[in-house]
Each structure stands twice: as structure tokens, then as C-alpha cells.
Design a protein around this motif. Structure first.
Motif, PDB file in Angstrom:
ATOM      1  N   LEU A   1      10.201  23.684  52.543  1.00  0.00           N
ATOM      2  CA  LEU A   1       9.218  24.748  52.631  1.00  0.00           C
ATOM      3  C   LEU A   1       8.961  25.077  54.091  1.00  0.00           C
ATOM      4  O   LEU A   1       8.864  24.169  54.927  1.00  0.00           O
ATOM      5  N   ILE A   2       8.855  26.335  54.404  1.00  0.00           N
ATOM      6  CA  ILE A   2       8.416  26.744  55.731  1.00  0.00           C
ATOM      7  C   ILE A   2       7.312  27.785  55.595  1.00  0.00           C
ATOM      8  O   ILE A   2       7.349  28.630  54.709  1.00  0.00           O
TER       9      ILE A   2
ATOM     10  N   VAL B   1      11.355  28.963  50.899  1.00  0.00           N
ATOM     11  CA  VAL B   1      12.139  27.752  50.672  1.00  0.00           C
ATOM     12  C   VAL B   1      13.497  27.983  51.311  1.00  0.00           C
ATOM     13  O   VAL B   1      14.137  29.013  51.077  1.00  0.00           O
ATOM     14  N   ILE B   2      13.928  27.040  52.139  1.00  0.00           N
ATOM     15  CA  ILE B   2      15.176  27.196  52.874  1.00  0.00           C
ATOM     16  C   ILE B   2      16.031  25.945  52.728  1.00  0.00           C
ATOM     17  O   ILE B   2      15.511  24.830  52.694  1.00  0.00           O
ATOM     18  N   ASP B   3      17.334  26.123  52.581  1.00  0.00           N
ATOM     19  CA  ASP B   3      18.274  25.006  52.516  1.00  0.00           C
ATOM     20  C   ASP B   3      18.622  24.595  53.941  1.00  0.00           C
ATOM     21  O   ASP B   3      19.078  25.413  54.736  1.00  0.00           O
ATOM     22  N   LEU B   4      18.415  23.315  54.261  1.00  0.00           N
ATOM     23  CA  LEU B   4      18.649  22.842  55.623  1.00  0.00           C
ATOM     24  C   LEU B   4      19.731  21.776  55.719  1.00  0.00           C
ATOM     25  O   LEU B   4      19.828  21.072  56.737  1.00  0.00           O
TER      26      LEU B   4
ATOM     27  N   SER C   1      20.059  29.471  54.195  1.00  0.00           N
ATOM     28  CA  SER C   1      19.698  30.547  53.263  1.00  0.00           C
ATOM     29  C   SER C   1      18.277  30.362  52.741  1.00  0.00           C
ATOM     30  O   SER C   1      17.839  29.238  52.478  1.00  0.00           O
ATOM     31  N   LEU C   2      17.570  31.482  52.580  1.00  0.00           N
ATOM     32  CA  LEU C   2      16.255  31.458  51.949  1.00  0.00           C
ATOM     33  C   LEU C   2      16.441  31.476  50.444  1.00  0.00           C
ATOM     34  O   LEU C   2      16.994  32.431  49.887  1.00  0.00           O
ATOM     35  N   ILE C   3      15.986  30.432  49.778  1.00  0.00           N
ATOM     36  CA  ILE C   3      16.150  30.300  48.332  1.00  0.00           C
ATOM     37  C   ILE C   3      15.050  31.040  47.592  1.00  0.00           C
ATOM     38  O   ILE C   3      15.256  31.599  46.521  1.00  0.00           O
ATOM     39  N   SER C   4      13.856  31.043  48.168  1.00  0.00           N
ATOM     40  CA  SER C   4      12.710  31.702  47.551  1.00  0.00           C
ATOM     41  C   SER C   4      11.760  32.134  48.657  1.00  0.00           C
ATOM     42  O   SER C   4      11.754  31.561  49.757  1.00  0.00           O
ATOM     43  N   LYS C   5      10.965  33.157  48.362  1.00  0.00           N
ATOM     44  CA  LYS C   5      10.056  33.705  49.372  1.00  0.00           C
ATOM     45  C   LYS C   5       8.767  34.149  48.691  1.00  0.00           C
ATOM     46  O   LYS C   5       8.791  34.717  47.594  1.00  0.00           O
TER      47      LYS C   5
ATOM     48  N   MET D   1      16.401  25.202  41.175  1.00  0.00           N
ATOM     49  CA  MET D   1      15.991  25.418  42.563  1.00  0.00           C
ATOM     50  C   MET D   1      14.492  25.711  42.634  1.00  0.00           C
ATOM     51  O   MET D   1      13.947  26.391  41.764  1.00  0.00           O
ATOM     52  N   PRO D   2      13.805  25.186  43.662  1.00  0.00           N
ATOM     53  CA  PRO D   2      12.369  25.436  43.790  1.00  0.00           C
ATOM     54  C   PRO D   2      12.088  26.904  44.045  1.00  0.00           C
ATOM     55  O   PRO D   2      12.741  27.544  44.879  1.00  0.00           O
ATOM     56  N   LYS D   3      11.127  27.442  43.318  1.00  0.00           N
ATOM     57  CA  LYS D   3      10.754  28.850  43.442  1.00  0.00           C
ATOM     58  C   LYS D   3       9.254  28.954  43.677  1.00  0.00           C
ATOM     59  O   LYS D   3       8.451  28.387  42.940  1.00  0.00           O
TER      60      LYS D   3
END
Length: 408
Positions: free
Chosen positions: A37-38, A52-55, A64-68, A111-113
Motif C-alpha cells: 500500500l502507498i 496498491v503496487i507490486d514491488l 505496476s499499480l494493482i488498485s487505486k 489481488m488486494p483491491k
């Protein structure tokens, strides 16, 4: 023939189902363990929010941003926290409603949303900073702006079950220049000792006033016990930003970082007075070409990680022989090195992700996230959110619970 092959068909089908379930579960865990989370601010006038970003540098989705989730223009979400059992997620904010509870669910791919954000009523308290959840269903929140006065600041006490504000702790410097709360940012609590400490950092406009103290507060009566100078002199406006009361198996000291001083300070707990003794400087950042000391994280092996926004580094210390700090490693991040998250990549590397941005201040706002291998200090990957998405990361946290052993 049908009867003969039916058991075999059943076994094959069962095997496929079990294999698929195992693969889905494995993939789900990978996503959760390497996505974060950012909080972010928009650079183009769009709403600020969370993402939510994959790091994981090993992942094809790296960066990539998975969710916003948009929170609003000028909300400036600032710090991300979980409650005690990691079932509730919160973000504080410098604007907007100052505190939000955030709902997160898994999508159909595991995936977390980010679903929604519910504002929490903070009463008269403004400019939300740090949270601390205690085991007795309370949480405490620092408000750097207090009720909006020139030398204001407050600490809100909330019911952790319903988010209701129980009490606002205020102690103006005008009323008592020896015991006060002003511009509080950092907060740490030692529940066993019944003590809370908050820092005095800087006025929210970053120009009208600066602090150079930490204040000790009784966790149960909310009475102030002492205000400590955390600076070279009364006129040295060092701006202590974070404080950490070591607890549990660790040596019983208080640690503080000074934003404008660029140093680390330490104070021992005194069993006789039931308070901490005076603070002394244990690490001088200027001797290492470092400034803007910010966040502190402790791992379970007595290692202290401290971020220095200028020039953008993370220093790792051994704290097993406090009050001595032994420097073990120095990691190179980017300007504005700030919050951290610790995890293991798919290939098994122990890494730290460093969020590089401090309030979009000039020369401290790289807008990147560096992923650094802890063993070697090598940067395995960097995500440039400024260039890629037109946003700056404000903070970072795990998607399935806190991504550090001890923070505040």
C-alpha cells in the motif's frame, strides 16, 4: 467401459482441482507478500489517494499499480496503519478529514483491491500525523495542527472499536513552557510502563514555528510528566520527528530522530523516577554528510534501520549494546528516503523497499521507491512514480499486515 474408467477420471479430476487450488493459493500469497500500500499525492491536480503496487523486482508486474482509491484533491494522505489485530486499515492525512478507515478486499484473482475510505471524526483536531494502537482498545493520534493556533498541537485518544474520539490531550506552551505539547508528529508507547512520548516537530505550514523537544505523557491519566530538550541548545530548532520507546526484549531506551538536526538521540529509562533521563546525541549525521533523519525501524535481531532524506540513505545499526550504536551498513536510496517496508522476493532475497519523498520538499522529493537487498546493499529495482504515474509516494505499508517488526 464407462464403469472401468470412472474411478480413473475421478482421480485425474481431483488431482487437477487440487493442483489448481495449490497454484492459486501460492500465487495469491505471492501477490499479497510482494504488493504494498502507498499513500500518494497527485502532481497534476487530480485527487490524492492510496494505491496498491507490486514491488517485487522478480515480478512481471514490478512497479505496476494493482488498485487505486482516490480520496480527494488536497487530502494529502500521509501515514498508513493497521489496528492491533491487523483487521482494520487506516490512513492519516494532512488535509481532508485527517483520518480515514480504508476497506480492502481481494478481487477474483486474489489481488488486494481498495474499496472505500470512511472519514473518522477527529473533532477540532487538524493535520493528522501518526497513530499508535494499544492493547486496551484505544488508539492515539498526533495532530500537528491542533485546533489551528500558532503554537498549537494535540493528541487525540480514540475508541479503537468504534473510532470515536474519547479525549483530546492539549498542553499549550503558553500555559507551561516546561511541560507542553506543540506540533506533535512522532508518537511511541510503552504499555508495560504506562508511558507515551510525542515529538515537537514543526508548524504545519513549515515556516511559522519549529520544535526541539519530546514530551512524556502518562498513558492512563494523560498528565504530562516531562518535556525533554532534544537539541544541542534551547535555540537549536532540531525538529524531532520520530520517537521510539524500545520495549519487550530490547534495552529500555527512548530513541528520537531530528529532522533538521539530522541526528539520532537517546535517553535511558530510569527505574527509580519511572521516567526517562535526559536525551543525548548518539549519532551526528553531519559527520557522515547526512541530514534530515526521519524514520526508525527495528528488526527482531536488534538491528535499527534509520532513513536520512538527504542525500537519501538508510543506515543500519546494531542496538545490542545501547547506549552505543554500531553502524553496520549504509544503503543508498534516493533523495527524500523516508518510510520502509521489509519483505522477501519470490526468489528468496530479503529486501527493504524505501519510499523516497518528504512532503514534496525541493531536493527531497525523488518520487521513487527503491528495493534494496539487505545482505548486499544492492538496489534490485527502482520504481519512478513521478515519471510513470505523475504521483509522489507519501508512505508505504504491507497489504496483509505491518511490513516491519517494530516501527513506533
Amino acid at each position: 467401459m464407462k464403469t472401468k474408467f470412472k474411478p480413473l477420471l475421478f482421480l485425474i479430476t481431483a488431482f487437477i482441482l487440487v493442483t489448481n487450488c495449490e497454484n492459486q493459493s501460492e500465487g495469491h500469497n505471492d501477490v499479497l507478500n510482494t504488493s504494498f500500500l502507498i499513500d500518494y499525492r497527485s502532481l497534476n491536480g487530480a485527487p490524492d489517494g492510496m494505491a496498491v503496487i507490486d514491488l517485487d523486482p522478480d515480478s512481471p508486474r514490478f512497479g505496476s499499480l494493482i488498485s487505486k482509491l482516490e480520496l480527494g484533491v488536497g487530502v494529502l494522505p500521509h501515514h498508513i496503519y493497521y489496528n492491533k489485530d491487523a483487521k482494520k486499515l487506516y490512513t492519516t492525512a494532512l488535509g481532508g478529514s485527517y483520518l480515514y478507515q480504508v476497506k480492502v478486499e481481494d478481487d477474483q484473482n486474489g489481488m488486494p483491491k481498495l474499496i472505500s475510505a470512511t472519514p473518522v471524526d477527529t473533532g477540532e483536531n487538524t493535520v493528522g500525523e501518526n497513530l499508535f494502537f494499544t492493547n486496551d482498545d484505544r488508539f492515539f493520534m498526533t495532530f500537528m495542527g491542533g485546533a489551528g493556533g500558532l503554537k498549537d498541537g494535540s493528541v487525540g485518544v480514540f475508541n479503537a472499536n468504534n473510532n470515536k474520539l474519547i479525549k483530546t490531550i492539549k498542553a499549550p506552551i503558553e500555559a507551561n513552557p516546561n511541560k507542553f505539547i506543540m506540533y506533535p508528529h512522532g508518537i511511541s508507547i510503552n504499555e508495560e510502563k504506562g508511558l507515551m512520548m510525542v515529538t515537537s516537530t514543526i508548524h504545519p505550514d513549515l515556516t511559522s514555528g519549529m520544535g526541539n523537544t519530546c514530551t512524556l505523557v502518562d498513558l492512563n491519566t494523560y498528565e504530562l510528566k516531562e518535556t525533554y530538550q532534544v537539541a544541542d541548545s534551547p535555540t537549536d530548532l532540531s525538529s524531532p520527528v520520530e520517537v521510539l520507546l524500545l520495549r519487550g526484549k530490547f534495552p529500555q531506551y527512548a530513541l528520537a530522530t531530528t529532522m533538521l538536526g539530522g541526528d539520532i538521540w537517546i535517553a535511558p529509562y530510569n527505574n527509580t523516577t519511572k521516567k526517562y533521563d535526559a536525551f543525548s546525541k548518539v549519532f551526528d549525521g553531519s559527520t557522515q554528510g547526512l541530514g534530515w533523519a526521519l524514520e526508525m525501524y527495528i528488526d527482531d535481531n536488534s538491528k535499527l534501520y534509520v532513513s536520512f532524506a538527504d542525500p537519501g540513505k538508510v543506515l543500519v545499526f546494531d542496538i545490542s549494546n545501547l547506549p552505543q550504536l554500531k553502524l553496520l551498513k549504509t544503503f543508498k536510496a534516493d533523495k527524500g528516503a523516508h518510510h520502509m517496508a521489509f519483505f522477501k522476493t519470490r526468489s528468496g532475497k530479503e529486501v527493504v523497499a524505501v519510499q523516497n519523498n518528504l512532503l514534496n520538499l525541493p531536493n527531497l522529493n525523488s518520487g521513487t521507491i527503491s528495493v534494496i537487498e539487505i545482505e548486499t546493499g544492492k538496489t534490485l529495482g527502482t520504481v519512478d512514480l513521478r515519471a510513470r504515474y505523475g504521483i509522489l509516494p507519501e508512505s508505504i505499508e504491507g497489504t496483509n499486515g505491518p511490513s516491519s517488526y517494530m516501527h513506533h
